[in-house]
Structures are given as C-alpha cells and as structure tokens.
Design an enzyme around this catalytic site. Structure first.
Site, PDB file in Angstrom:
ATOM      1  CE  LYS A  62      74.271  56.618  71.244  1.00 53.01           C
ATOM      2  NZ  LYS A  62      74.502  55.485  71.918  1.00 53.01           N
ATOM      3  CG  HIS A  93      69.500  55.535  83.955  1.00 57.65           C
ATOM      4  ND1 HIS A  93      69.714  55.968  82.816  1.00 57.65           N
ATOM      5  CD2 HIS A  93      70.117  56.180  84.991  1.00 57.65           C
ATOM      6  CE1 HIS A  93      70.731  56.979  83.146  1.00 57.65           C
ATOM      7  NE2 HIS A  93      71.011  56.915  84.585  1.00 57.65           N
ATOM      8  NE  ARG A 138      73.884  43.371  76.962  1.00 60.66           N
ATOM      9  CZ  ARG A 138      74.771  42.994  77.882  1.00 60.66           C
ATOM     10  NH1 ARG A 138      75.845  44.060  78.333  1.00 60.66           N
ATOM     11  NH2 ARG A 138      74.608  42.229  78.841  1.00 60.66           N
ATOM     12  CE  LYS A 153      67.962  46.476  75.287  1.00 57.90           C
ATOM     13  NZ  LYS A 153      67.759  48.038  75.546  1.00 57.90           N
TER      14      LYS A 153
HETATM   15  C1  NBG Z   1      69.178  52.080  80.324  1.00 60.94           C
HETATM   16  C2  NBG Z   1      67.803  51.832  79.710  1.00 60.94           C
HETATM   17  C3  NBG Z   1      67.723  52.503  78.406  1.00 60.94           C
HETATM   18  C4  NBG Z   1      68.300  54.129  78.855  1.00 60.94           C
HETATM   19  C5  NBG Z   1      69.513  53.882  79.407  1.00 60.94           C
HETATM   20  C6  NBG Z   1      70.264  55.592  79.527  1.00 60.94           C
HETATM   21  C7  NBG Z   1      69.801  50.688  82.271  1.00 60.94           C
HETATM   22  C8  NBG Z   1      69.691  50.175  83.582  1.00 60.94           C
HETATM   23  N1  NBG Z   1      69.024  51.594  81.778  1.00 60.94           N
HETATM   24  O1  NBG Z   1      66.255  52.711  78.104  1.00 60.94           O
HETATM   25  O2  NBG Z   1      67.349  50.712  79.582  1.00 60.94           O
HETATM   26  O3  NBG Z   1      68.335  54.714  77.517  1.00 60.94           O
HETATM   27  O4  NBG Z   1      69.656  53.545  80.388  1.00 60.94           O
HETATM   28  O5  NBG Z   1      69.402  56.012  80.128  1.00 60.94           O
HETATM   29  O6  NBG Z   1      70.857  50.125  81.659  1.00 60.94           O
END
Ligand code: NBG
Length: 838
Positions: A669, A366, A558, A563
């Site tokens: 969303k 992720h 967050r 970001k």
């Molecule tokens: C987060 C990413 C996001 C993604 C979500 C779900 C973690 C480690 N990763 O970009 O930053 O949408 O995972 O996949 O929290």
C-alpha cells in the site's frame, strides 16, 4: 411482457434529481427526520440508504444470475474481515461521486463530512482480515461468484487511545447507531450444536451410522453485506453469522420464577459472536474461541449445502458447484464438519465423502510464527465437539497409514505429521488437519511459501509436492489508491488515461514520465497536499506539529517484536543523541510516525508504545533538535486512518526479522502510493524490491539464511551492543532513564529482552539499519532523484493488486470463472409486476 424501463425509479436512477429525491425520502421515511432536527448522522444514514438502494438492485440481479445458472462459486471462510467504511467505496464503485456531491451540495451538505461519520467494521486484527476484504473486493470486480463467510462480532477490534503515554483499550461499539450496510436474514439460520455425546446405530438400510446428540444448540443467523465490484454490475455477498439462542427462555426456570436463570441460556448462546479476540498471531486455547470457529464454519458449510440443494438432492456434484477456501486455520474445523454433514446427515460413506472434501477444500497459511500455530487440547476439543474429534481421529488413522506406507519404519516422521501432537499433552494440530484435507496449500509470498515447503510443512510437501503453491498477496487499488489519494489517482488518470484501476499493470505507463520534470513537479505537489492532510491529522489526533516539507518516515502496523518497532525507535534515539552532541550536523528534517495496536495482553508490545511516546515527548520538546526531528504516535490505526497515512508517506518502514513476516500488505500500500521502502529481505518486500528494481529500494539487514545460521550458532546480542557506539549510547540512554524522568526500571523488560536474548535480531541488524538510513538521507537531499524513485515505485507495483492475486487463486486453485451478470433489461418484469422473475 411489461416494459422494464420503470425499474429506473428514484431509488435506482443516478441523476442528480433522483439522488436528491431518494436522499430526502430516506431521511423522512427511513430515518423519520426533518432538517431542523436531523443530525449529521441522520444525514449520513439517509445517504447510506440512498446508495444502498442502488447496490441492492445490482445485488438482486447478481444473485438471480448465479441462481439461474447455478454458477460455480467460491465459499471463502475467514474469521476476520476489515472492510473499512462502505459509503465512499460504494460511491466509487457505482461511479456516482459527481451526482451525489451535487445533490448534497444543493442541500447544503458535504459528501466528505458525511463519509467521515461512518464507523468502520473492525472485524479483524490486521493484515489477515484486511487481505480477506481486499479479496472480496477483487472477486466482485472480477465478476467471480462467491460468498464470503465470517462472524458478525458485536464488538470488533478495540478502539485504541493513548493516555499518559500508554495504550488504553475501549470497546468498539460499531453497531450502536445502526448499520445500514447489512440486511438481517432472520429466515436464513442454521442450528449449531455443542457438547453432548454420540451414538452409533444401524439405519433402516442396514448402514452403520453415527448421530451426535449435542448438549446445547444455538442458532446462527445471517447478516448480509453487499460488496460491489468496481464499475461492473456484480455485487457479491459478505455473509456474517450472528449467534442467537434457540429458545429465548428456559420456561421451566421461568415458570418457577427464576427469571435470571431463564435468560442465562440466551445470554450464553449470544456470547459466541460477542467479541473478536484481539490477539494478532498468538494462539490462546480458550473454549469460546473454539466455539466461535466451529460456529461460523458450521454455518458456512450448512449454508453452502442449502444453496446447493436448491438445485439438486444428489450430493455427488457438490465439488463441481463450490470450492471452499480456508483463510488460515481458524476455519479448519470446517473439514470435520463437512465430513459430519455428508456422513451423518446425508448418509454418505466415508470414502466418497472424503473424496468430496478433498476436492472442495484448499488452505492458505499466513504465518510461520510457532506461537501462532493453532493446536487444541484433545480434551477441550472433545468436550466441545465430540463427534468432530471422532472424525479427526479417523482422518488421522487413515492418513498415518499412508505415511507409514510411504516411509516404512519412520516413526519419527509419523509423530511429526500426525494430526495429534503427543509431545506436550495431546493436542490437535489444525494446520495438519487443513493440509490433509486440501487439494491446494499456499503461502502468501514467495519466501514464505518456500519456508513452508522446506520447514513448517516440509513432510507434507515431500508427501504431495504438487499440492503446494504460492499466491503472493495483493491489495485493492480502489481503496488504497483511489480512495486513499484522490489527487494522485487524478494525476495518474490525467497522465495515462483511466483503466488502470481495473488493470493495475497499466501503471507501468508512468515509467516514461519519471524523467519529465513537469510531471515530477506535479507528483510532488500532490504528495505535498497529501502530507499536509496527514500533518493536520497528526496535529489533531496526536497533538504534534510536523512540517509537511520534512521527510515523512512511517511505520504503521500491529506492534510486535518481530516487526521491530524497537529497531526504529533505537535508531531515532541514536540520531537524537548524535544531533544533540553535534549541533552542526546537517541532517535533513524528518518526521517519524508510528501507528498500530498492541494486543492487550502483550506486555512488551505495549511497552514499545510507551517507549515511542516517551521518546517523542523528550525529543519533540528539545529545542536543540526542533528543526530536524519530530515523532508522533497516531492512535487507533484502522482502515480509515490508514488511508491518510499511506497517502502521506515518503518512507515506508518494513523492517521485520527476515523469515518472520509472511508477506506484509502495508508494504504494498505504501509503495503504490509512491513511498520508498526501507526494508529487510522478508515476505513480499523481496518481490517489491525486485519489481521496482533494487536501486529504488533501501535494503538492509541479515537474510533469512543468515538469521537462521546466527540462531544456530551462539548469538551474542551484547557483542553488538559493545561493538556499536551509537547503539550503546541509545540503549544506555533508555537504561539511564533519559526518557522516563530518571526511572531506570521502566523500560528494563524491553532492554533485557534485547541484551540477553534478542530473539528477533534487533541488535544484529542495527548497524546495517543505521547505515541504510544514512543512505536515505543522502537520496532525500536530491529531490529530483527521490521523486523519480517515488514515481517508479508506483509505476512498477501494479502486480501487487489483489485482482492479480484473486485471478491466480481462480486459475490455479479454485477453477472458478467470471460470470457476466445479466442486465436487468434481459430479465423483464413478469405479469404480476415482479422484477426479473420468470
Ligand atoms: C498475516 C501475516 C502478514 C500477511 C497477512 C496476510 C496473520 C496470521 N498473518 O505478513 O503476518 O501479510 O497475514 O496474508 O495474521
């Protein structure tokens, strides 16, 4: 056989009378309350029990069906879940909104008020935990057998409040008033060891075996939460594990009168599931965190084997009956735990055990952020899990043999791929462990999966290309459209019929309506209603009044440098200065909303909140711009608050540095709710832009390739500052203390990081962002064009349903098929009167 019709008791029937009776009985017999003294929370709980009864019947039917057919199931492992409030979602899934409202109205109660009473389980940090909750929702809706395992944190993600312009963290006491949605299972427990040492021995059949003698043992106890599928009989299980002491008292200590020491052990054991670590994407190698990971991974693996052994003693077919999904590396230690269980407990030899593990396990990555990659020091790991360290060494030894056979003489590659990083002390690379053990490895958006293949896991891809795949994330339209915006959902249903909530691609039928002016007017009316709701919320919780007719420009996620909330705020400042200096400038009124938590130890992220608050205070009080600018920071972004935000947005800020946001799900969303996106070519933005057509998406900024080459050349953020007078003015205003009552030091750390380093290329993207925002203004002035684009965003985002994502996991990774839950009527009551036994 006894007739089954009496199963429709007042506990399960869905007519108004039964629901009312059920509600009153719950109030009296579960809550022990009567109307004169009942609080709103009593009423909420009475309603929760009422709805829960209706879930439980389906749950029992579901479990019985899976049990009878020994259905192949998903065992989903995630350290985080953010399910959001359960009540409204359960009512939606069961399709009992109307009778529930009526039953309550007859008692002078309001459903929405009772729903508002529910605290939400904040058992996650952000997108990763919410994704897990969306997948659990979709699995139930698609009738996919599965159990989702996690940790029942006593304290979830902290509650955020803002005092004197700063984030303050408060403990999240979500269990304080009781949790009607969970069922404690004191009889479903597993023992979890820590520390100690291992012994090698020869067993009675002459086999070399190992036994682990842990120094401490705690008990994991299951708490089950029913997860209803949308308008299907399936109700799946979220099984959260809670740590308990094995022996309540150390009797030795107790007997000699040392009471404190006697309970010490109990307290220490229960600490394991006490609190969620609030760091989003920043690895910190605390022992307790490793203990949490092993604790729930071991509970889940032992429980999976327990369920399997209800049907057979022979372990050979475990991988036919289950598939194990690792949601990021947090549960990766499950790989070693499975090997330990298969070998040390069930006496399998290494090779067949490893074959089994490789068939069972798959892994989703992720993040690409290096600071998020988990590596445990060998020393710490070995002291907590000595047996697992031995197993990891052996996995690594065999794996590196294969690497050396494939690339003879390439020791640099061996060092890169090893499960042990030897470059900074010896550390275990959890992502490598997960990769080596998995038959499929996936990223969460196309770009992210490509970067995994080309960079972070490039060597692993070269070794086994067929194991790599992509599954772009998705979100559940039940919560994020139907519950977030009931009026928009109603308008859609009135226009294209129902069915779209289970097959989101059907939203495409709205495309044709984008050119219909009556429909556009209706769309705008609904949107305005949602914006009024959000405006009320902003007034109530942030004390800022915003005009619902202004453009609602929102960044909710967050707080993180990658970001780039600071890019947004710098642009706001530059716009403010431009307006202040040119009062005649005709810029359409905008309201900027920020929402999101900062990790308690992430100083720059917290400073970004301070800057947003400080800028808001100055701009919101400057009469010169009062008609055209408002800024609000909405505290405590969580699932509940998010729904109002998504529904009321016109513009969605998705402005991460290209190559940094793995996917994003907030972007989906917002778009589903008809917000237009201003975004970089990052994560799933790329796919959203393609789906809605680039003409309906505000794109700006450097591409991943451009960012990458800029990083390799000598990037000079100061040159961007010199080159753009608006940027310069904005930075100078902050530096001069315009937003800090003359205090020039307050925001210096943030400015220094931008001017001297700018790791996330804020300065490099500023000019493009500014230009793109001008384009936003231009399009916003053409109301019809904007509405058209808004409709097309909703119409074309059906592919971002988590139903699509889960179907892809089922087809390409899990090989799990839907199972039709047997209707209760097919399972008669037996002679003794038991439901559905044989
Ligand atoms: C987060 C990413 C996001 C993604 C979500 C779900 C973690 C480690 N990763 O970009 O930053 O949408 O995972 O996949 O929290």
């Amino acid at each position: 056989m006894v007739n089954t019709s009496h199963r429709q008791t007042c506990r399960t029937a869905n007519d108004v009378t039964s629901i009312r009776q059920s509600f009153l009985e719950s109030l009296y017999f579960v809550q022990a309350r009567f109307p004169e003294v009942a609080t709103r929370n009593d009423y909420y709980l009475a309603l929760a029990w009422t709805v829960r009864d209706r879930l439980l019947r389906r749950w029992v039917d579901t479990a019985a069906t899976y049990y009878r057919h020994a259905s192949r199931s998903v065992c989903y492992l995630s350290a985080e879940y953010l399910p959001g409030p359960h009540l409204a979602n359960a009512i939606l899934s069961l399709d009992i909104d109307r009778p529930v409202r009526e039953a309550l109205a007859g008692l002078g109660l309001d459903l929405d008020e009772l729903c508002a009473q529910e605290p939400e389980p904040g058992l996650g940090n952000g997108g990763l935990g919410r994704l897990a909750a969306c997948f659990v929702d979709s699995m139930a809706t698609l009738q996919i057998p599965g159990i989702a395992h996690g940790i029942r944190y006593e304290f979830g993600i902290f509650e955020q409040s803002v005092r004197h312009g700063r984030q303050v963290e408060l403990a999240d006491k979500w269990l304080r008033l009781g949790n009607p949605w969970e069922i404690a299972r004191p009889e479903i427990t597993h023992e979890i060891g820590f520390g100690g040492y291992t012994e090698h021995y020869t067993d009675a059949r002459g086999r070399q075996r190992v036994r682990w003698l842990p120094g401490q043992v705690v008990k994991g106890m299951a708490y089950d939460t029913p997860i209803p599928g949308y308008r299907v009989p399936t109700v799946n299980l979220l099984r959260l594990w809670s740590a308990q002491a094995c022996e309540v008292f150390d009797f030795q200590a107790f007997n000699v009168g040392d009471y404190e020491r006697a309970v010490e052990q109990k307290v220490a054991s229960e600490t394991i599931s006490k609190v969620l670590y609030p760091n989003d994407q920043a690895f910190q190698g605390q022992r307790l965190r490793l203990e949490q990971q092993y604790f729930f991974a071991s509970c889940a693996m032992q429980d999976m084997i327990r369920l399997y052994r209800q049907h057979t003693d022979c372990m050979d077919e475990l991988a036919e009956k289950f598939t194990v999904q690792l949601n990021d590396t947090h549960p990766a230690v499950a790989v070693a735990e499975l090997m330990r269980l298969l070998m040390d407990v069930y006496a399998m030899a290494w090779e067949p055990a490893w074959v089994l593990v490789r068939k069972l396990v798959s892994f989703t990555n992720h993040t690409l952020l290096p600071e998020a990659l988990e590596t445990w020091s060998v020393e710490l790991f070995g002291s907590v899990l000595p047996r697992h360290l031995e197993i990891i060494y052996e996995i690594n030894r065999r794996f590196l043999e294969r690497v050396r056979r494939t690339w003879p003489g390439d020791e640099a590659r061996v060092a890169r791929m090893s499960l042990i990083d030897e470059s900074r002390g010896r550390r275990i690379r959890m992502a490598h462990l997960a990769c080596v053990a998995s038959h499929k490895i996936n990223g969460v958006a196309e770009l992210h999966s490509r970067l995994l293949r080309e960079r972070v896991l490039g060597d692993f891809y070269q070794l086994d290309p067929s194991r790599f795949t992509n599954v772009t994330n998705g979100v559940t339209p039940r919560r994020f459209l139907a519950l977030a915006s009931p009026d928009l959902a109603q308008l859609i249903t009135d226009t294209i019929g129902d069915g779209w909530l289970r097959d989101l691609e059907r939203l495409r039928a709205l495309e044709g309506w984008a050119d219909n002016s009556d429909f556009r007017a209706a769309w705008r009316r609904v949107k305005l209603g949602n914006k009024r709701r959000l405006a009320d919320e902003i007034q109530r919780r942030a004390g800022v009044s915003v005009d619902p007719n202004s453009l609602f420009d929102i960044q909710a996620k967050r707080l993180h440098e990658y970001k780039r909330q600071h890019l947004n705020i710098l642009h706001i400042i530059s716009r403010y200065l431009r307006l202040r200096d040119n009062p005649g400038l005709a810029l359409p009124p905008r309201s900027w909303v920020f929402s999101g938590k900062a990790a308690p130890g992430y100083h720059l992220a917290k400073l970004m909140i301070e800057l947003i608050e400080a800028v808001a205070r100055v701009i919101n009080h400057d009469a010169a711009v009062a008609d055209s600018m408002r800024i609000a920071f909405l505290p405590n972004f969580n699932v509940k608050n998010a729904l109002v935000i998504y529904a009321g947005a016109d513009l969605s800020e998705q402005i991460s540095t290209a190559g940094k946001e793995a996917s994003g799900t907030g972007n989906m969303k917002f778009a589903l709710n008809g917000a237009l996106t201003i975004g970089t070519l990052d994560g799933a933005n790329i796919e959203i832009r393609r789906a809605v057509d680039p003409s309906n998406f505000f794109t700006f900024g450097k591409t991943e390739a451009e960012v990458n080459s800029l990083r390799l050349t000598a990037y000079e953020p100061r040159a961007c500052y010199e080159a753009d007078s608006d940027l310069r003015a904005a930075i100078d205003a902050v530096a001069d203390g315009l937003f800090s009552a003359g205090d020039k030091d307050r925001f210096r750390p943030l400015l220094n990081s931008l001017l001297l380093q700018d790791e996330y290329f804020v300065m490099a993207d500023f000019a493009a962002y500014k230009a793109c925002q001008q384009e936003v203004d231009r399009v916003w002035n053409d109301t019809d064009a904007w509405t058209r684009m808004s409709i097309l965003n909703t119409a074309r985002c059906g592919c971002f349903s988590s139903d699509r994502a889960v179907s892809e996991y089922c087809a390409h990774i899990w090989r799990v098929e839907p199972v039709q839950v047997e209707h209760p009527a097919e399972r008669p009551v037996d002679k003794r009167g038991f439901y559905g036994t044989r």
